[in-house]
Design a protein around this motif. Sequence first.
Motif, PDB file in Angstrom:
ATOM      1  N   TRP A 182      -7.234  10.602  -6.669  1.00 33.71           N
ATOM      2  CA  TRP A 182      -6.584  10.633  -5.356  1.00 33.71           C
ATOM      3  C   TRP A 182      -7.453   9.924  -4.329  1.00 33.71           C
ATOM      4  O   TRP A 182      -6.983   9.105  -3.568  1.00 33.71           O
ATOM      5  CB  TRP A 182      -6.310  12.068  -4.923  1.00 33.71           C
ATOM      6  N   ALA A 227      -6.573   6.484  -2.297  1.00 37.17           N
ATOM      7  CA  ALA A 227      -6.383   6.615  -0.857  1.00 37.17           C
ATOM      8  C   ALA A 227      -7.289   5.670  -0.056  1.00 37.17           C
ATOM      9  O   ALA A 227      -7.166   5.596   1.150  1.00 37.17           O
ATOM     10  CB  ALA A 227      -6.645   8.051  -0.434  1.00 37.17           C
ATOM     11  N   ASN A 245      -4.482   7.353   4.698  1.00 32.33           N
ATOM     12  CA  ASN A 245      -3.377   6.419   4.515  1.00 32.33           C
ATOM     13  C   ASN A 245      -3.178   5.460   5.677  1.00 32.33           C
ATOM     14  O   ASN A 245      -2.233   4.670   5.653  1.00 32.33           O
ATOM     15  CB  ASN A 245      -2.071   7.195   4.274  1.00 32.33           C
ATOM     16  N   ASN A 286       1.099   3.295   1.425  1.00 34.31           N
ATOM     17  CA  ASN A 286       2.284   4.076   1.081  1.00 34.31           C
ATOM     18  C   ASN A 286       1.981   5.068  -0.030  1.00 34.31           C
ATOM     19  O   ASN A 286       0.958   4.962  -0.703  1.00 34.31           O
ATOM     20  CB  ASN A 286       3.418   3.136   0.661  1.00 34.31           C
ATOM     21  N   ALA A 287       2.889   6.016  -0.240  1.00 31.97           N
ATOM     22  CA  ALA A 287       2.708   7.052  -1.266  1.00 31.97           C
ATOM     23  C   ALA A 287       2.513   6.459  -2.663  1.00 31.97           C
ATOM     24  O   ALA A 287       1.791   7.027  -3.487  1.00 31.97           O
ATOM     25  CB  ALA A 287       3.890   8.008  -1.258  1.00 31.97           C
ATOM     26  N   ASP A 288       3.119   5.298  -2.924  1.00 34.71           N
ATOM     27  CA  ASP A 288       2.962   4.660  -4.236  1.00 34.71           C
ATOM     28  C   ASP A 288       1.710   3.799  -4.330  1.00 34.71           C
ATOM     29  O   ASP A 288       1.468   3.137  -5.330  1.00 34.71           O
ATOM     30  CB  ASP A 288       4.199   3.838  -4.590  1.00 34.71           C
TER      31      ASP A 288
END
Length: 101
Positions: A19, A23, A61, A77-79
């Motif tokens: 993560w 990020a 982010n 973005n989340a992806d």
Amino acid sequence: MGKLFVGAAVVLATASIAWEASASIPLVNATCPGNIEVHADKGGPIYINGKEGQLKKFNNNYYEAKGSGVTISLTINADGSPDVSYTGKHGANGVCTIQEH
């Protein structure tokens, strides 16, 4: 039971590391209106027209880099894909075009 706990701890630690890596600032090359060239090395910094911008991290982010009379906004973005936009002098702003690697 102890093996299950150790296995769960390893999985959680690995997920946490993944993560944090996802990020951070990705490798990005973008062109913005007004002949503004943006380059970010993986993990930073962000360059604006070849000069290192003054980087500010708002969260994992969203980052902004200032320099050469503009502010570059980098959203992750989340992806994991990046979006880049700019704000220039006198309120000019727009979306930048990400160049494929």
